[in-house]
Structures are given as structure tokens and as C-alpha cells.
Write an enzyme that holds these catalytic residues in place. Structure first.
Site, PDB file in Angstrom:
ATOM      1  CE  LYS A 226      -4.651  -0.685   1.066  1.00 34.97           C
ATOM      2  NZ  LYS A 226      -4.908  -1.984   1.648  1.00 34.97           N
ATOM      3  NE  ARG A 227       5.972   3.085   3.673  1.00 30.96           N
ATOM      4  CZ  ARG A 227       7.187   2.541   3.789  1.00 30.96           C
ATOM      5  NH1 ARG A 227       7.327   1.359   4.334  1.00 30.96           N
ATOM      6  NH2 ARG A 227       8.246   3.169   3.357  1.00 30.96           N
TER       7      ARG A 227
END
Ligand code: GLU
Length: 457
Positions: free
Chosen positions: A239-240
Site C-alpha cells: 500500500k505504501r
């Protein structure tokens, strides 16, 4: 005719990896006058949701990627799949297996103890006795006992799997529901899919699907298994790094043209060209040019592309797109020339619609604090300039330019001795759009802001 499909499982948002797969399928078919279908793989009722389906459709609506014909929902085709299970049973290409969970577990234990790979031992494959009572059977496909399953993948090359590595896998569960590989094969065959472009996480499913094609006498499609997208450290996207839902990119202010261009280049290239319109992609994309190495997600490149497409977007269109981002009420009070000036100046310096909207706020909202001004002459100079502004309408850039030059000449000032202070008084801080443009956009507000600044300084 080239017929492709995108077949998401509605378990969450549409991720960019999914959108990339969809895009490749779309480009390959539509660029060749073929068809690209959308199939929602929603048979796993425990994991799928209507909201997830809606979210996927919403993402495609934003992207403007249309699919041909009706959307196909696997959940509505259970009877059809069951009829094919029946057909295979009748042709003795599949069979009922009554092995209970406990028996299977015991079998696995024994195999593990012997150092073998746990695998169903085909005990019901040629069973002719009386079936055990009280056990609901699963249906298994009679996989070949020897030889190999080989296919040519458009990206991976020839893939060979030894028959002994596959067991008689389940095609229908005890409750009668068909399994994943079974329904995918039936659908791809019935939908007339000629080319399957999908993530290489599905590569290991392909031999099983081929066995189902063969058992039912279906023609095999071409396969292209696309390597995954990695982050800049060469690891799986998290996600990052941007393994976010497609709509998150919209909320962050990315343009669909930039995202499509970016995704097309993740795993595909055409010389060293970087900028592609959708029309160009349709003309140039070919599945055979897909890279066999994983591609690298570079947020910097996405920003670069977005900045490019922002610059190319007309101000009228920008105004429409900015409706999704909160603009200050003062924006609506600007006249067309002021709006054009502001958007024109900001789109040259911003990377996203979101940063552009922040820029609008920064210019149009009166400052709440001021960067320090070191120049001791600033205050009297700003007072003198405020006097001039009282009688000088800020009508055009030329007029503002003349005004500033005359002021600097009159006071024998270098621009650096006055302009930074004027900027801070008007906008609160040092950076930002060109000062003349800011004055034009502020119009009457410029004098008010100067007076506010002087009143507190
Ligand atoms: N439903 C699968 C997925 O979302 C794709 C299946 C396929 O493309 O064959 O990963």
C-alpha cells in the site's frame, strides 16, 4: 477476431495491477477491431461483495474504459457450469470421489511421513463398488497419468508441466458448486476468448485449465502471463508504494490519461517513447511486446506524467475536474481572465489536481501568517505601493508590469529589494506563482491584503 476479457474477483477495490491487466486486454482487442469483455468472478460468496463489484465498475467508469456486450457474472451461471460437470461425468472424464476430509488428512500424513508431496491418490478414479453412505461426493477430473502438459505462453515461452505433478483435482465441491479453475475455463471457452492476458500469479492454474479445455474438446486460447509490478526496491508492491485502489489515485488528483499512460508503460514499451495517448496505445500496443521481466512502479514517473497531462488540460476542463476538490468560494468570484491566469500559472507548477487546488487556496485565501521580512525598508515601501494601488486598477499583466517598473524606478530599487516583501504581504510566504500574475488574480483584493498586512506589521 481477437477476443479478450478482464475477469476480476470482486473482493475489494480495483487495484492498479488489475487496471493494468484490464488495459492490456482492452488495448489488444480494441486495437485490432476485436472485443473485450468484462466478467465478474463472484462465485466465492463468502469473499465477494456487491460493493466491491460496484467499486470495480466505478473505477472503469472513471477511466472511460468500456467493455463490449453485457457484463457477465459467474454467480448467475451455476447451472450452466453444473451441466458441464455432468457432461464430463457422463463421458467418464470425471468421477465422484467419496474420500472424506479425515481420510484425505490421513492420506496426507502418510505421504508426508514418507517424504512425498501430499496428493490425492485417485482411489475413486476407477471405482465400481457401492458408494459409501452419508458422504457427499466431490467431482474430480481424470487428469492424465503420464506425459506432460505443455503450452506456449506469449511472455514466458514454452511452459511444460509433468502430468505426475497434477492430481485429479476437484471440479465440483460436495455442495455441487464448481471450482475456480473449472468455471474460468468454461467461461473463457464459451465466451470465445482468443487471448488471455493476466497476471503471472495465474500461471500455475493454466495447466489445470488446459486439462479442462481438453476434456471438453474446447479450442485453447493464447496465454500471456504478465509479470507483476514491483516497487523501486524490487519488492512486491505494498500500500505504501501505491498498491492502492484506482479511485485513490483519482482522490489524490491524478488524471486518468496519466494513469493509463503510466500503466501501459509498466510492462510494455515502444522504443523509448514515454507519452502515449489512448489512440496511440490502441494503434501501437501488441501483447507480444509485453516484457518478461517484472516492471518497476516509480511514483516519480507517475507524477512526471501527471504534470505533463495537467499542462495539456484546458482551463475549462480543469475547472470541471477541480469540482472534485474543494475550492475556496473566492474562486467563483474571479472573472474568466483571472481564472485563466490562476489555473494557467498553477498547472505549470503542479503535479496533481490536489496540489493545484491547494495552490488556488494559497493564492485566494488571505494569509493567516506571514514569513518574516528582513528588509527594514519594506514597510514604508509597501505603504507607498498601497497608495499607488488605490488609483491603479490591475487590469492586465502589461499594466501591472508597468506599474511595478515605475515604482521600482521611482524609488531606485532593484526588484530583489521590494518584490519579496510585496509577495509576503500579499500571499504570506515567499514561494508561489509569478507576482504579476498573483496581482492580476487578486485584483481589488491586493490592496485590501496590503492594508491588512500594514495594519498588523
Ligand atoms: N479472477 C482472477 C483474479 O482476479 C483472474 C482470473 C483470470 O484472469 O483468469 O485474479
Amino acid at each position: 477476431m481477437v477476443v479478450t476479457r478482464f475477469a476480476p474477483s470482486p473482493t475489494g477495490h480495483l487495484h492498479i495491477g488489475g487496471l493494468r491487466t484490464a488495459l492490456f486486454n482492452y488495448l489488444y482487442a480494441r486495437g485490432r477491431g476485436g472485443k473485450c469483455y468484462l466478467r465478474i468472478e463472484d462465485t466465492d460468496l463468502a469473499r465477494n461483495s456487491q460493493e466491491a463489484t460496484e467499486a470495480i465498475l466505478q473505477a472503469f467508469a472513471w477511466m472511460g474504459l468500456g467493455f463490449d456486450g453485457e457484463i457477465l457474472y459467474q454467480s448467475q451461471r451455476l447451472e450452466l457450469y453444473q451441466s458441464y460437470v455432468q457432461q464430463l461425468l457422463e463421458a467418464h472424464k470425471a468421477y465422484y470421489c467419496y474420500t472424506s476430509k479425515e481420510e484425505l488428512e490421513a492420506l496426507r500424513e502418510t505421504q508426508r511421513a514418507k517424504g512425498e508431496t501430499p496428493r490425492y491418490d485417485r482411489r475413486y478414479r476407477d471405482f465400481t463398488g457401492t458408494s459409501p453412505q452419508g458422504v457427499k461426493p466431490v467431482v474430480r477430473l481424470k487428469a492424465p497419468l503420464q506425459g506432460e502438459i505443455a503450452f506456449k505462453d506469449g511472455i514466458k515461452g514454452v511452459v511444460v508441466v509433468q502430468a505426475k505433478e497434477l492430481d485429479d483435482f476437484i471440479i465440483a465441491r460436495a455442495d455441487g458448486t464448481p471450482t475456480y479453475n473449472f468455471v474460468v475455463s468454461i467461461d473463457d471457452a464459451l465466451m470465445g476468448i482468443s487471448d488471455i492476458i493476466r497476471g503471472d500469479d495465474h500461471l500455475s492454474n493454466t495447466p489445470k485449465q488446459i486439462l479442462i479445455y481438453q476434456a471438453l474438446g474446447f479450442k485453447l486460447p493464447n496465454f500471456y502471463h504478465v509479470p507483476m509490478i514491483l516497487n523501486e526496491q524490487g519488492r512486491k508492491l505494498s500500500k505504501r508504494d501505491g498498491a492502492m485502489g484506482v479511485m485513490d489515485y483519482k482522490a489524490l488528483g491524478y488524471l486518468k490519461e496519466a494513469l493509463l499512460n503510466f500503466l501501459a508503460r509498466l510492462g510494455w514499451s515502444y522504443g523509448d517513447q514515454e507519452i502515449f495517448s489512448l489512440e496511440e496505445l490502441l494503434r501501437l500496443f501488441d501483447a507480444k511486446d509485453l516484457n518478461s521481466a517484472p516492471s518497476c512502479f516509480s511514483p516519480h514517473k507517475l507524477d512526471w506524467l501527471n504534470a505533463h497531462y495537467l499542462k495539456a488540460t484546458s482551463n475549462a476542463q480543469l475547472e470541471i475536474l477541480l469540482q472534485d476538490f474543494e475550492l475556496p468560494p473566492a474562486f467563483d468570484r474571479l472573472n474568466t481572465l483571472q481564472k485563466d491566469m490562476l489555473l494557467g500559472a498553477l498547472k505549470e507548477r503542479c503535479t496533481t489536481l490536489k496540489s493545484l487546488s491547494t495552490g488556488v487556496h494559497e493564492v485566494l485565501n488571505p494569509p493567516v501568517s506571514y514569513d518574516p521580512i528582513k528588509n527594514p525598508q519594506a514597510k514604508p515601501l509597501l505603504e507607498a505601493f498601497a497608495q499607488i494601488l488605490k488609483d491603479a486598477p490591475l487590469e492586465s499583466l502589461e499594466n501591472i508590469q508597468t506599474l511595478l517598473h515605475t515604482f521600482l524606478d521611482t524609488h531606485a530599487l532593484k526588484p530583489g529589494a521590494f518584490m519579496p516583501a510585496l509577495r509576503v504581504a500579499l500571499l504570506g510566504k515567499k514561494g508561489g506563482i509569478d507576482l504579476k500574475q498573483a496581482l492580476f488574480v487578486l485584483g481589488d483584493q491586493a490592496l485590501e491584503r496590503l492594508q491588512t498586512f500594514l495594519a498588523r506589521a
